[in-house]
Design a protein around this motif. Structure first.
Motif, PDB file in Angstrom:
ATOM      1  N   TYR A 175      12.177 -41.884  62.164  1.00 22.76           N
ATOM      2  CA  TYR A 175      13.420 -41.314  62.679  1.00 22.76           C
ATOM      3  C   TYR A 175      13.279 -41.021  64.173  1.00 22.76           C
ATOM      4  O   TYR A 175      12.223 -40.589  64.636  1.00 22.76           O
ATOM      5  N   GLU A 211      22.426 -43.826  61.259  1.00 22.31           N
ATOM      6  CA  GLU A 211      21.178 -43.071  61.210  1.00 22.31           C
ATOM      7  C   GLU A 211      20.005 -44.071  61.172  1.00 22.31           C
ATOM      8  O   GLU A 211      19.285 -44.191  60.173  1.00 22.31           O
ATOM      9  N   SER A 261      19.153 -49.115  58.540  1.00 25.89           N
ATOM     10  CA  SER A 261      20.085 -48.002  58.379  1.00 25.89           C
ATOM     11  C   SER A 261      19.591 -47.114  57.251  1.00 25.89           C
ATOM     12  O   SER A 261      19.283 -47.594  56.164  1.00 25.89           O
ATOM     13  N   PHE A 273      27.444 -41.430  56.293  1.00 26.11           N
ATOM     14  CA  PHE A 273      27.481 -41.063  57.705  1.00 26.11           C
ATOM     15  C   PHE A 273      28.779 -40.341  58.047  1.00 26.11           C
ATOM     16  O   PHE A 273      28.771 -39.301  58.703  1.00 26.11           O
ATOM     17  N   LYS A 316      28.744 -36.847  56.579  1.00 30.50           N
ATOM     18  CA  LYS A 316      27.844 -35.986  57.351  1.00 30.50           C
ATOM     19  C   LYS A 316      28.490 -35.607  58.687  1.00 30.50           C
ATOM     20  O   LYS A 316      28.416 -34.453  59.114  1.00 30.50           O
TER      21      LYS A 316
END
Length: 114
Positions: free
Chosen positions: A17, A45, A55, A62, A65
């Motif tokens: 990440y 993300e 992804s 997404f 979120k």
């Protein structure tokens, strides 16, 4: 003095990440946590896994979120404005109910006076 060409890069954690964005000289020896490969468009993300960007969530996840984040971070004045509007609408409904009751009482009184 030699002109250095800098490129955009990402520092990723052990899971891949992104934890930071930075500019680096691609000719320098870079730490394994620094990725200079651009993120392809359309990834939600993005995560760096096995030498490529993937992804980590669907578009729906997404969007959900993002909506949760936006609603949690609304400025107080927007929230207060929404609450004020709700109270004003409630007052209008109550006012209409009072008017309806007054009209019914008037009709009853008129019927009784005949």
């Amino acid at each position: 003095m030699v002109n250095q060409v800098l490129t955009y890069a990402y520092k990723v954690n052990e899971e891949g990440y992104i934890i930071d964005a930075l500019l680096v000289n691609p000719n320098d020896t870079l730490d394994d946590s620094i990725v200079i490969t651009p993120i392809p468009p359309g990834l939600f993300e993005p995560v760096w896994v096995n030498g490529k960007w993937i992804s980590s969530m669907t578009e729906e996840e997404f969007v959900k979120k993002q909506q949760e984040y936006e609603s949690a971070n609304k400025p107080d004045n927007i929230i207060l404005g929404q609450q004020l509007t709700e109270r004003e609408l409630e007052a209008m409904v109550h006012g209409q109910q009072i008017t309806d009751l007054e009209l019914r009482m008037l009709m009853i009184e008129m019927g009784a006076s005949k």
